[in-house]
Design an enzyme around this catalytic site. Structure first.
Site, PDB file in Angstrom:
ATOM      1  N   GLU A 160      14.639   9.626  -6.080  1.00 43.03           N
ATOM      2  CA  GLU A 160      13.273   9.213  -5.752  1.00 43.03           C
ATOM      3  C   GLU A 160      13.193   8.553  -4.385  1.00 43.03           C
ATOM      4  O   GLU A 160      12.239   8.764  -3.642  1.00 43.03           O
ATOM      5  CB  GLU A 160      12.730   8.272  -6.833  1.00 43.03           C
ATOM      6  CG  GLU A 160      12.492   8.937  -8.180  1.00 43.03           C
ATOM      7  CD  GLU A 160      11.472  10.069  -8.095  1.00 43.03           C
ATOM      8  OE1 GLU A 160      10.699  10.118  -7.127  1.00 43.03           O
ATOM      9  OE2 GLU A 160      11.488  10.923  -9.000  1.00 43.03           O
ATOM     10  N   TYR A 194       5.003   3.656  -6.432  1.00 42.23           N
ATOM     11  CA  TYR A 194       5.319   4.996  -6.912  1.00 42.23           C
ATOM     12  C   TYR A 194       6.710   5.055  -7.550  1.00 42.23           C
ATOM     13  O   TYR A 194       6.865   5.495  -8.690  1.00 42.23           O
ATOM     14  CB  TYR A 194       5.231   6.034  -5.783  1.00 42.23           C
ATOM     15  CG  TYR A 194       5.986   7.281  -6.167  1.00 42.23           C
ATOM     16  CD1 TYR A 194       5.438   8.175  -7.076  1.00 42.23           C
ATOM     17  CD2 TYR A 194       7.279   7.517  -5.722  1.00 42.23           C
ATOM     18  CE1 TYR A 194       6.144   9.294  -7.511  1.00 42.23           C
ATOM     19  CE2 TYR A 194       7.996   8.621  -6.141  1.00 42.23           C
ATOM     20  CZ  TYR A 194       7.426   9.506  -7.028  1.00 42.23           C
ATOM     21  OH  TYR A 194       8.121  10.591  -7.470  1.00 42.23           O
ATOM     22  N   ASP A 198       1.903  10.044  -6.891  1.00 46.91           N
ATOM     23  CA  ASP A 198       2.339  10.318  -5.524  1.00 46.91           C
ATOM     24  C   ASP A 198       1.261  11.166  -4.849  1.00 46.91           C
ATOM     25  O   ASP A 198       0.191  11.401  -5.401  1.00 46.91           O
ATOM     26  CB  ASP A 198       3.692  11.032  -5.525  1.00 46.91           C
ATOM     27  CG  ASP A 198       3.548  12.472  -5.968  1.00 46.91           C
ATOM     28  OD1 ASP A 198       2.609  12.760  -6.749  1.00 46.91           O
ATOM     29  OD2 ASP A 198       4.338  13.320  -5.534  1.00 46.91           O
TER      30      ASP A 198
END
Length: 304
Positions: free
Chosen positions: A51, A134, A152
DNA sequence: TACTCGTGGCG
DNA sequence: TCGCCAAGAGT
């Protein structure tokens, strides 16, 4: 059928939104890319690393770097045991090297605060370096299968089009975005986690920013934007970002020199990367302030 | 809030 | 070709 057609009561809106999540999840089950951090046995740490790498960087560029990273540093403790400069070097050309520095700090914090285990709640994740609104929710949802809106740029665009009938998500408004996505998620945690990644995948592969492939979209008959004739964005176009010749560009040149050297580099080596001395100074000062570079007399290095 | 922060793929 | 855009975070 459209969402608005069903929105005259809360109950029927609920039914319509659940149908959207189910439709996208079904599409995902047969169309998703086979990405390594999506494997059922992917560790929370490997999900977190993916991520962070994927923040503003495309999947195709992340995948090889992620494999190398996970082989070298399979746990937060492995990364924390090495100098931050090694993280910056291994980051290679993924861009925004501050992310590498923060990921190293993140690993250190995980070791110190959480006994080396990636925490499973959003607030603890949010408190870690480099983990924002996020990424905290993405890790909680994808690594720990929790029910959180994961918003996102892809999800914002999908919701803007399908639900709101707009061409894009417009300016980010985090609380409103979280609420808009939350109502789309099924109650079941595992189903919600799957729906979250499915919305992201749809935005990345079908409902793209420039040339959406509406003919291949499972929501094409429901999409408010499509049904409205796919009107163009109405707001002001976002400010164009140039790169070549900017301070950021010069920082990149300097970081490339330092990554390539296993030893301290004379300041003069950095003078060769760009002719404008004032701009070089700004770039180097910025790198020093960010902690990406250390200066020892007339020599500079990555942080040990 | 609006700006800064890399690098490269793609239409 | 070249400008837009990319699984954002921090300030």
């Amino acid at each position: 059928m459209t969402v608005t057609a069903y929105s005259f009561t809360g109950l029927s809106l609920r039914i319509a939104t659940e149908a959207i999540a189910q439709t996208v999840t079904d599409w995902y089950d047969t169309n998703a890319r086979d990405l390594p951090w999506r494997q059922p046995d992917a560790s929370p740490w490997s999900v977190l690393v993916s991520e962070v790498m994927l923040q503003q960087t495309q999947v195709s560029r992340v995948e090889p770097a992620w494999h190398r990273w996970m082989e070298r540093w399979p746990t937060p403790a492995h990364l924390a045991a090495d100098p931050p400069g090694e993280a910056i070097r291994a980051w290679d050309r993924l861009g925004y090297p501050r992310r590498a520095l923060r990921l190293h700090a993140c690993a250190t914090a995980i070791v110190e605060r959480h006994d080396g285990e990636v925490p499973d709640d959003v607030d603890a994740l949010l408190a870690l370096p480099g983990i924002g609104m996020y990424t905290a929710r993405a890790v909680a949802a994808f690594a720990f299968r929790q029910r959180h809106p994961v918003v996102d740029t892809n999800v914002r665009r999908v919701v803007a089009r399908v639900v709101e009938g707009a061409a894009d998500g417009g300016a980010a408004t985090t609380p409103a975005d979280l609420r808009a996505v939350e109502v789309l998620l099924p109650d079941d945690h595992e189903a919600a986690a799957r729906a979250s990644v499915a919305f992201m995948e749809l935005g990345a592969m079908i409902c793209t920013a420039r040339a959406p492939r509406c003919a291949a979209c499972p929501l094409t008959t429901v999409c408010a934007w499509r049904l409205a004739g796919s009107p163009p964005a109405d707001g002001p176009s976002r400010r164009t970002q140039r790169y070549h010749g900017t301070d950021r560009y010069v920082r990149g040149l300097m970081m490339a020199v330092l990554r390539a050297s296993d030893e301290p580099v004379p300041l003069g080596r950095l003078d060769e990367v760009w002719p404008d001395a004032q701009q070089r100074q700004r770039a180097l000062d910025g790198l020093l302030a960010d902690g990406l570079v250390r200066r020892r007399g007339a020599m500079v290095t990555l942080p040990g």
